[in-house]
Design a protein around this motif. Structure first.
Motif, short mmCIF file in Angstrom:
data_model
loop_
_atom_site.label_atom_id
_atom_site.label_comp_id
_atom_site.label_asym_id
_atom_site.label_seq_id
_atom_site.Cartn_x
_atom_site.Cartn_y
_atom_site.Cartn_z
N VAL A 5 5.27 -0.73 2.24
CA VAL A 5 5.80 -0.35 3.45
C VAL A 5 5.56 1.15 3.64
N GLU A 6 4.83 1.29 4.74
CA GLU A 6 4.46 2.78 4.89
C GLU A 6 5.73 3.37 5.84
N SER A 7 5.86 4.94 5.65
CA SER A 7 6.73 5.56 6.54
C SER A 7 6.22 6.96 6.66
N GLY A 8 6.81 7.47 7.53
CA GLY A 8 6.54 9.15 7.61
C GLY A 8 5.87 9.49 8.97
N LEU A 20 3.39 11.12 4.59
CA LEU A 20 3.51 9.74 4.47
C LEU A 20 3.94 9.33 3.07
N SER A 21 4.71 8.15 3.09
CA SER A 21 5.20 7.45 1.88
C SER A 21 4.79 6.12 2.03
N CYS A 22 4.39 5.57 0.84
CA CYS A 22 4.12 4.12 0.73
C CYS A 22 5.06 3.60 -0.40
N THR A 78 6.28 4.51 -5.54
CA THR A 78 5.77 5.17 -4.34
C THR A 78 4.58 5.87 -4.36
N THR A 120 1.36 3.07 9.44
CA THR A 120 2.31 3.96 10.17
C THR A 120 1.49 4.75 11.19
#
Length: 126
Positions: A5-8, A20-22, A78, A120
């Motif tokens: 799940v990617e975010s940021g 970005l975080s994974c 992560t 993302t």
């Protein structure tokens, strides 16, 4: 289940920064190379940066060297991508992915990756 799940991502002006975080689950992250890839409008997906299981081997695309930094925290499962001095050319959907095998550590070729997140969006615009 194996999940990434990617975010940021978001909207940022030229010269700005994003991190970005994974986040991974369902497998032992410690064994595998993790990569960040991106796909800009009208272009094919390309490698941005990849990092080996221990972090000892890191590769960057020429276009992001000196601006982006990849890192990983295996305990937190992560992987991060710090993006500085962003340009409009960096606008793309960014994906993280897990290598198919434990060999070939640090290699950043799309064909070597078998599991992908949903991506993302990063938009760099004034």
């Amino acid at each position: 289940q194996l999940q990434l799940v990617e975010s940021g991502g978001g909207l940022v002006q030229p010269g700005g920064s994003l991190r970005l975080s994974c986040a991974a689950s369902g497998f032992t992250l410690d064994y595998y190379t993790i990569g960040w890839f991106r796909q800009a409008p009208g272009k094919e997906r390309e490698g941005v940066s990849c990092i080996s299981s221990s972090g000892a081997i890191i590769n960057y695309a020429d276009s992001v060297k000196g601006r982006f930094t990849i890192s990983r925290d295996n305990a937190k499962k992560t992987v991060y991508l710090q993006m500085n001095s962003l340009k409009s050319e960096d606008t793309a959907v960014y994906y993280c992915a897990v290598a198919k095998w434990v060999t070939g550590q640090g290699v950043c070729v799309i064909a070597d990756f078998g599991s992908w997140g949903q991506g993302t969006q990063v938009t760099v615009s004034s």
